[in-house]
Design an enzyme around this catalytic site. Structure first.
Site, PDB file in Angstrom:
ATOM      1  N   GLY A  31       0.818  -1.215   0.000  1.00  0.00           N
ATOM      2  CA  GLY A  31       0.000   0.000   0.000  1.00  0.00           C
ATOM      3  C   GLY A  31       0.850   1.263   0.000  1.00  0.00           C
ATOM      4  O   GLY A  31       2.034   1.216  -0.325  1.00  0.00           O
ATOM      5  N   HIS A  37       4.457   1.916  -8.065  1.00  0.00           N
ATOM      6  CA  HIS A  37       3.481   0.815  -8.024  1.00  0.00           C
ATOM      7  C   HIS A  37       2.543   0.884  -9.232  1.00  0.00           C
ATOM      8  O   HIS A  37       2.207  -0.133  -9.831  1.00  0.00           O
ATOM      9  CB  HIS A  37       2.606   0.915  -6.771  1.00  0.00           C
ATOM     10  CG  HIS A  37       3.340   0.766  -5.480  1.00  0.00           C
ATOM     11  ND1 HIS A  37       3.488   1.795  -4.589  1.00  0.00           N
ATOM     12  CD2 HIS A  37       3.943  -0.316  -4.920  1.00  0.00           C
ATOM     13  CE1 HIS A  37       4.142   1.368  -3.525  1.00  0.00           C
ATOM     14  NE2 HIS A  37       4.439   0.089  -3.698  1.00  0.00           N
ATOM     15  N   ASP A 151      13.739  -2.828  -5.463  1.00  0.00           N
ATOM     16  CA  ASP A 151      14.044  -3.864  -4.476  1.00  0.00           C
ATOM     17  C   ASP A 151      14.763  -5.002  -5.203  1.00  0.00           C
ATOM     18  O   ASP A 151      14.221  -6.099  -5.357  1.00  0.00           O
ATOM     19  CB  ASP A 151      12.756  -4.345  -3.815  1.00  0.00           C
ATOM     20  CG  ASP A 151      12.041  -3.210  -3.106  1.00  0.00           C
ATOM     21  OD1 ASP A 151      12.663  -2.578  -2.238  1.00  0.00           O
ATOM     22  OD2 ASP A 151      10.880  -2.918  -3.448  1.00  0.00           O
ATOM     23  N   ARG A 188       8.364   5.037   1.713  1.00  0.00           N
ATOM     24  CA  ARG A 188       9.081   5.581   2.882  1.00  0.00           C
ATOM     25  C   ARG A 188       9.577   7.015   2.650  1.00  0.00           C
ATOM     26  O   ARG A 188       9.977   7.666   3.609  1.00  0.00           O
ATOM     27  CB  ARG A 188      10.245   4.659   3.259  1.00  0.00           C
ATOM     28  CG  ARG A 188       9.759   3.343   3.839  1.00  0.00           C
ATOM     29  CD  ARG A 188      10.884   2.496   4.407  1.00  0.00           C
ATOM     30  NE  ARG A 188      10.380   1.398   5.214  1.00  0.00           N
ATOM     31  CZ  ARG A 188      10.272   0.141   4.802  1.00  0.00           C
ATOM     32  NH1 ARG A 188      10.644  -0.191   3.580  1.00  0.00           N
ATOM     33  NH2 ARG A 188       9.801  -0.797   5.607  1.00  0.00           N
TER      34      ARG A 188
HETATM   35  O1  PAF Z   1       7.925  -4.953  -2.090  1.00  0.00           O
HETATM   36  C1  PAF Z   1       6.988  -4.965  -1.256  1.00  0.00           C
HETATM   37  O2  PAF Z   1       6.188  -4.036  -1.158  1.00  0.00           O
HETATM   38  C2  PAF Z   1       6.839  -6.146  -0.327  1.00  0.00           C
HETATM   39  O3  PAF Z   1       8.071  -6.646   0.072  1.00  0.00           O
HETATM   40  C3  PAF Z   1       5.963  -7.271  -0.914  1.00  0.00           C
HETATM   41  C4  PAF Z   1       6.583  -7.886  -2.146  1.00  0.00           C
HETATM   42  C5  PAF Z   1       4.589  -6.723  -1.244  1.00  0.00           C
HETATM   43  C6  PAF Z   1       5.783  -8.385   0.121  1.00  0.00           C
HETATM   44  O4  PAF Z   1       5.192  -7.919   1.278  1.00  0.00           O
END
Ligand code: PAF
Length: 292
Positions: A31, A37, A151, A188
């Site tokens: 979220g 995203h 990530d 963040r």
């Molecule tokens: O990258 C993220 O936001 C989280 O690590 C994920 C992949 C949703 C798992 O909680």
């Protein structure tokens, strides 16, 4: 767009889609959605018949002194963004729904992939990530799942899990989306004060300086590059958690740069820990995860 909170309901809908022969794309998130995203959601919408976004702040992947409690939660705005991007379902389970008996069986990451970078600095983090991603894959049963390059180590451990445990899912890794000054988009970033936000550009500046040294100066010695990166971060007032230069697939540290490398960085700006990375090919400069 449907909002689903129960695993059973999600699985039932997935069953209907399976009978209809739909290709299902999946974007797992915690979220506090941003453009990074939404790029993943848009990609899924463009490539798949149905798109599911999950929103779940997973307690298992936070250390005891980390920000699980204060992690931003704003379901309504997130759902609106997903709907606008064309998602079909937002799956929002509670902690009790996901872990009805607390945490039990877990998925351990491949040890070689977590001996450095965030794996070394956040013990247990990737166990939490893999455990929830495995559960979400079993609930949503996506054909394709989308993750961001920001990530990078997470992408590697998930790719290894999918291979090792035979999850029938195709993974798509998508280049990092950045603010105009280069700061990688992250939920963040919201923790940063105005002053800290200005300082936070030092991560990208350090990464781009490393690229310049490798490509323009033909610098091969990792220790010299890391030294220069440290100076940039420290001059800006950041506290380095790690700077590592690794081989893109094995994540093994390299000492001399001969081929493409991933340069990973984690820095505390005030109390906020930010991470970033770039992939650099010595002859071509920065390349992206989709070119590996
Ligand atoms: O990258 C993220 O936001 C989280 O690590 C994920 C992949 C949703 C798992 O909680």
């Amino acid at each position: 767009m449907q909002i689903i909170r129960k695993k059973s309901e999600m699985k039932d809908l997935r069953g209907i889609w399976a009978r209809e022969g739909r290709v299902v794309g999946f974007v797992p998130t915690m979220g506090a959605l941003h453009k990074g995203h939404i790029t993943l959601v848009e990609r899924s919408v463009a490539e798949c018949d149905r798109t599911v976004v999950s929103i779940f702040v997973n307690p298992l992947q936070f250390g005891p002194k980390e920000d699980f409690g204060k992690y931003p939660r704003r379901e309504k705005a997130d759902c609106e963004m997903c709907e606008k991007a064309g998602a079909d379902v937002v799956f929002i389970p509670t902690v009790e729904e996901m872990y009805p008996r607390g945490s039990g069986t877990v998925v351990e990451p491949h040890p070689a992939l977590v001996s450095g970078m965030c794996g070394a600095k956040r013990p247990g983090h990737f166990r939490g990530v893999l455990t929830v991603v495995a559960k979400l894959f079993n609930i949503v049963q996506p054909n394709v799942a989308y993750f961001g390059q920001k990530d990078y180590q997470q992408c590697c451990v998930i790719e290894q899990m999918v291979l090792d445990l035979d999850f029938p899912v195709k993974l798509v890794f998508v280049p990092t989306v950045r603010e105009p000054d280069g700061l990688a988009m992250s939920s963040r970033n919201e923790y940063l004060s105005k002053e800290e936000r200005k300082k936070s550009v030092c991560l990208y500046k350090a990464l781009k300086e490393a690229e310049r040294m490798i490509v323009n100066e033909k610098e091969k010695e990792v220790s010299k590059i890391v030294e220069r990166m440290k100076e940039i971060v420290q001059e800006a007032g950041g506290r380095i958690d790690y700077i590592e230069i690794v081989e893109p697939k094995s994540l093994r540290k390299v000492e001399s740069i001969e081929e493409s490398v991933v340069i990973g960085i984690a820095v505390f700006i005030g109390s906020t820990r930010l991470i970033d990375n770039i992939i650099v090919c010595p002859n071509r400069g920065e390349i992206f995860c989709d070119a590996l």
